[in-house]
Design an enzyme around this catalytic site. Structure first.
Site, PDB file in Angstrom:
ATOM      1  N   HIS A   1       0.850  -1.188   0.000  1.00 46.90           N
ATOM      2  CA  HIS A   1       0.000   0.000   0.000  1.00 46.90           C
ATOM      3  C   HIS A   1       0.881   1.232   0.000  1.00 46.90           C
ATOM      4  O   HIS A   1       1.935   1.237   0.626  1.00 46.90           O
ATOM      5  CB  HIS A   1      -0.929   0.013   1.232  1.00 46.90           C
ATOM      6  CG  HIS A   1      -2.093   0.928   1.050  1.00 46.90           C
ATOM      7  ND1 HIS A   1      -2.020   2.269   1.347  1.00 46.90           N
ATOM      8  CD2 HIS A   1      -3.331   0.702   0.568  1.00 46.90           C
ATOM      9  CE1 HIS A   1      -3.186   2.822   1.054  1.00 46.90           C
ATOM     10  NE2 HIS A   1      -3.995   1.901   0.581  1.00 46.90           N
TER      11      HIS A   1
ATOM     12  N   ASP B   1      -7.940  -5.278  -0.103  1.00 47.35           N
ATOM     13  CA  ASP B   1      -8.486  -5.881  -1.324  1.00 47.35           C
ATOM     14  C   ASP B   1      -8.210  -7.367  -1.417  1.00 47.35           C
ATOM     15  O   ASP B   1      -8.936  -8.101  -2.084  1.00 47.35           O
ATOM     16  CB  ASP B   1      -7.923  -5.172  -2.554  1.00 47.35           C
ATOM     17  CG  ASP B   1      -8.526  -3.801  -2.692  1.00 47.35           C
ATOM     18  OD1 ASP B   1      -9.662  -3.628  -2.237  1.00 47.35           O
ATOM     19  OD2 ASP B   1      -7.867  -2.914  -3.234  1.00 47.35           O
TER      20      ASP B   1
HETATM   21  N1  CMC Z   1       4.487  -7.225  -5.264  1.00 41.37           N
HETATM   22  C1  CMC Z   1       5.831  -7.272  -5.328  1.00 41.37           C
HETATM   23  N2  CMC Z   1       6.641  -6.236  -5.075  1.00 41.37           N
HETATM   24  C2  CMC Z   1       6.066  -5.067  -4.725  1.00 41.37           C
HETATM   25  C3  CMC Z   1       4.664  -4.919  -4.621  1.00 41.37           C
HETATM   26  C4  CMC Z   1       3.869  -6.066  -4.919  1.00 41.37           C
HETATM   27  N3  CMC Z   1       2.532  -5.983  -4.820  1.00 41.37           N
HETATM   28  N4  CMC Z   1       4.354  -3.664  -4.249  1.00 41.37           N
HETATM   29  C5  CMC Z   1       5.523  -3.015  -4.115  1.00 41.37           C
HETATM   30  N5  CMC Z   1       6.555  -3.859  -4.399  1.00 41.37           N
HETATM   31  C6  CMC Z   1       7.998  -3.557  -4.291  1.00 41.37           C
HETATM   32  C7  CMC Z   1       8.456  -2.674  -5.437  1.00 41.37           C
HETATM   33  O1  CMC Z   1       8.926  -3.446  -6.524  1.00 41.37           O
HETATM   34  C8  CMC Z   1       9.541  -1.897  -4.755  1.00 41.37           C
HETATM   35  O2  CMC Z   1      10.690  -2.722  -4.634  1.00 41.37           O
HETATM   36  P1  CMC Z   1      12.198  -2.082  -4.731  1.00 41.37           P
HETATM   37  O3  CMC Z   1      12.281  -1.119  -3.574  1.00 41.37           O
HETATM   38  O4  CMC Z   1      13.091  -3.263  -4.617  1.00 41.37           O
HETATM   39  O5  CMC Z   1      12.259  -1.392  -6.071  1.00 41.37           O
HETATM   40  C9  CMC Z   1       9.038  -1.660  -3.335  1.00 41.37           C
HETATM   41  O6  CMC Z   1       8.153  -2.769  -3.100  1.00 41.37           O
HETATM   42  C10 CMC Z   1       8.272  -0.358  -3.149  1.00 41.37           C
HETATM   43  O7  CMC Z   1       7.278  -0.260  -4.162  1.00 41.37           O
HETATM   44  P2  CMC Z   1       6.625   1.103  -4.679  1.00 41.37           P
HETATM   45  O8  CMC Z   1       6.108   0.882  -6.067  1.00 41.37           O
HETATM   46  O9  CMC Z   1       7.582   2.238  -4.449  1.00 41.37           O
HETATM   47  O10 CMC Z   1       5.441   1.266  -3.669  1.00 41.37           O
HETATM   48  P3  CMC Z   1       4.236   2.263  -3.849  1.00 41.37           P
HETATM   49  O11 CMC Z   1       3.938   2.793  -2.498  1.00 41.37           O
HETATM   50  O12 CMC Z   1       4.475   3.251  -4.926  1.00 41.37           O
HETATM   51  O13 CMC Z   1       3.076   1.302  -4.376  1.00 41.37           O
HETATM   52  C11 CMC Z   1       1.119   0.011  -4.549  1.00 41.37           C
HETATM   53  C12 CMC Z   1       1.938   0.946  -3.683  1.00 41.37           C
HETATM   54  C13 CMC Z   1      -0.205  -0.300  -3.831  1.00 41.37           C
HETATM   55  C14 CMC Z   1       0.750   0.712  -5.905  1.00 41.37           C
HETATM   56  C15 CMC Z   1       1.929  -1.278  -4.821  1.00 41.37           C
HETATM   57  O14 CMC Z   1       2.285  -1.903  -3.608  1.00 41.37           O
HETATM   58  C16 CMC Z   1       1.191  -2.277  -5.717  1.00 41.37           C
HETATM   59  O15 CMC Z   1       1.259  -2.150  -6.961  1.00 41.37           O
HETATM   60  N6  CMC Z   1       0.446  -3.271  -5.111  1.00 41.37           N
HETATM   61  C17 CMC Z   1      -0.355  -4.180  -5.855  1.00 41.37           C
HETATM   62  C18 CMC Z   1      -1.652  -3.501  -6.245  1.00 41.37           C
HETATM   63  C19 CMC Z   1      -2.641  -3.407  -5.104  1.00 41.37           C
HETATM   64  O16 CMC Z   1      -2.883  -4.385  -4.396  1.00 41.37           O
HETATM   65  N7  CMC Z   1      -3.242  -2.197  -4.955  1.00 41.37           N
HETATM   66  C20 CMC Z   1      -4.321  -1.979  -3.978  1.00 41.37           C
HETATM   67  C21 CMC Z   1      -3.944  -1.006  -2.935  1.00 41.37           C
HETATM   68  S1  CMC Z   1      -5.148  -1.013  -1.619  1.00 41.37           S
HETATM   69  C22 CMC Z   1      -6.563  -0.333  -2.333  1.00 41.37           C
HETATM   70  C23 CMC Z   1      -6.585   1.149  -2.377  1.00 41.37           C
HETATM   71  O17 CMC Z   1      -6.443   1.781  -1.307  1.00 41.37           O
HETATM   72  O18 CMC Z   1      -6.770   1.679  -3.495  1.00 41.37           O
END
Ligand code: CMC
Length: 429
Positions: free
Chosen positions: A306, A364
């Site tokens: 998240h 989710d």
């Molecule tokens: N699976 C594997 N690796 C992940 C994931 C994941 N779901 N999410 C983040 N990472 C890794 C990412 O590759 C990165 O690794 P590194 O530091 O080695 O490069 C690190 O974790 C940080 O990721 P980020 O992209 O900087 O994190 P963010 O805060 O920008 O992204 C997120 C948050 C929700 C978009 C992301 O975790 C994601 O894509 N999750 C899957 C989609 C999901 O379940 N979304 C629903 C969120 S809850 C509903 C809502 O509130 O809308």
């Protein structure tokens, strides 16, 4: 007490910018005059360090897993109240008295029907239309049906539009589902509570009695409470940005629904279930975990991580419990999909990669499993999220419109394209 300021030094110029404090949460530096005084913009794509507005509605402390609506913890609202009580709280700022609650429930219930001509509108869609595509269209189209609640300068009309949004979006979402599966639309039934009525509009058929299962109704009501608002997320910010132009509320909420559809936001519950189905069995999990860790593979474990909650998502904790209540009620034990989900959850909570990056199962993950068990197809998951979030969007929209210094949202940019150059006639290129 002298006002606190922060100093920005850019080249030879130093300027003082006011620091503002909220009730709780980090202070903010008000940089509104930075460009005037230094000729410099700030750069923060994704709003990682930028507050886009002031708000009194919802507060999240991502590090400590706290979510408050008007100051009340989500756990208490989900445990003791119902969805319409949370709606009242988000809209009016206080919990209702018994009389206020009864009146609010009555008014929402009496707004649940949609204009009969909406039915013909529906028939224009293909049967296999995604419910979110139908919702974006139909919610935007409400502006063409309810002209008496589109004058945003009239507080009464703003409130009527808010009620209509909370009451009619569930009806439209249920109609989208019925249309999809070729069953007749089921009209709302006014003696049912909000969640029971929604279950009935989705699952009843005219040829037999429909008995609402109270465990499922309570679980659905909880899903609605947990998704009711979540401060300045992508769809809410979209609603605010659209609303800042003076657009009517139905158009603004349609914009929010469009933003919610994305797989990184509300679309995650649908994609998460599809991912569980693709994995298919516990034996195949390791290869998907390896893909999630591989920097050269865009695959991510959907339903994990998240942007804001970096320790745990309080909504996921409640949803975890509700999920198990629903599975027990329906007697679901030996479901391969559930086995995959539970094993993924176990791995994510123990594997270094996930622990280091603070990637926990999010709301989710559990709501997807719960909704599937209740009988909703995956394509409806995001539509259900939209039903729940309608109140958050409209409460935030109202707050913005009622802010005396409200301005049109107009971000700046860092331009990296060509500098000015001269046009070459086509024959000379
Ligand atoms: N699976 C594997 N690796 C992940 C994931 C994941 N779901 N999410 C983040 N990472 C890794 C990412 O590759 C990165 O690794 P590194 O530091 O080695 O490069 C690190 O974790 C940080 O990721 P980020 O992209 O900087 O994190 P963010 O805060 O920008 O992204 C997120 C948050 C929700 C978009 C992301 O975790 C994601 O894509 N999750 C899957 C989609 C999901 O379940 N979304 C629903 C969120 S809850 C509903 C809502 O509130 O809308």
């Amino acid at each position: 007490m002298s006002a606190r300021t922060g100093t920005f030094t850019i080249g030879d110029t130093s300027v003082e910018m006011p620091i503002k404090s909220g009730t709780i949460g980090p202070d903010v530096v008000d940089i509104g005059k930075l460009y005037d005084r230094t000729g410099t913009f700030t750069f923060d794509p994704g709003f990682l360090s930028t507050a886009s507005c002031e708000s009194k509605i919802t507060y999240i402390d991502g590090d400590n897993g706290i979510l408050l609506h008007r100051g009340f913890p989500i756990e208490q609202l989900a445990e003791h109240g119902d969805y319409l009580e949370t709606c009242y709280l988000l809209l009016y700022g206080e919990l209702p008295t018994a009389t206020q609650k009864a009146d609010f429930d009555y008014r929402i219930t009496r707004h649940t029907m949609v204009h009969d001509q909406m039915h013909s509108f529906f028939r224009g869609f293909r049967r296999d239309a995604h419910p979110m595509a139908v919702l974006v269209g139909c919610v935007g189209a409400l502006a063409a049906f309810y002209h008496d609640s589109t004058d945003i300068s009239d507080p009464h009309q703003r409130m009527v539009a808010s009620m209509r949004m909370i009451a009619k979006i569930p009806t439209l979402a249920a109609m989208a589902y019925k249309y999809n599966i070729g069953q007749p639309f089921v009209y709302p039934k006014n003696d049912l509570d909000f969640a029971s009525n929604f279950l009935r509009m989705c699952f009843a058929v005219p040829c037999e009695e429909y008995k609402v299962n109270p465990v499922l109704a309570r679980a659905l009501d909880r899903i609605f409470i947990l998704h009711a608002d979540h401060e300045q997320n992508a769809s809410t910010s979209t609603v605010r940005l659209a609303g800042s132009t003076g657009a009517n509320p139905f158009a603004c909420i349609a914009a929010g629904i469009a933003a919610l559809w994305g797989p990184a936001h509300g679309g995650a519950n649908e994609i998460c279930l599809r991912m569980l189905m693709e994995i298919g069995s516990v034996e195949r999990i390791p290869q998907f975990i390896a893909r999630a860790k591989d920097k050269n593979d865009p695959f991510r474990l959907m339903g994990f991580g998240h942007r804001v909650y970096k320790n745990f998502d309080p909504r996921a904790k409640i949803m975890h419990k509700t999920c198990h209540e629903v599975l027990a009620e329906l007697g679901i034990k030996d479901d391969p999909l559930l086995d995959v989900a539970m094993e993924l959850e176990r791995i994510a909570l123990h594997d270094e990669y996930f622990i280091e990056r603070k990637l926990y199962p999010n709301v989710d993950f559990y709501s997807g499993i719960t909704l599937k068990a209740m009988g909703f197809p995956t394509t409806m998951f995001t539509a259900l999220f939209a039903v729940a979030r309608s109140v958050g969007w409209i409460a935030q929209w109202k707050e913005m419109i009622e802010e005396p210094n409200q301005k049109i949202g107009r971000p700046r940019q860092l331009y990296t394209g060509e500098a000015q150059r001269d046009y070459t006639p086509i024959g000379k290129r």
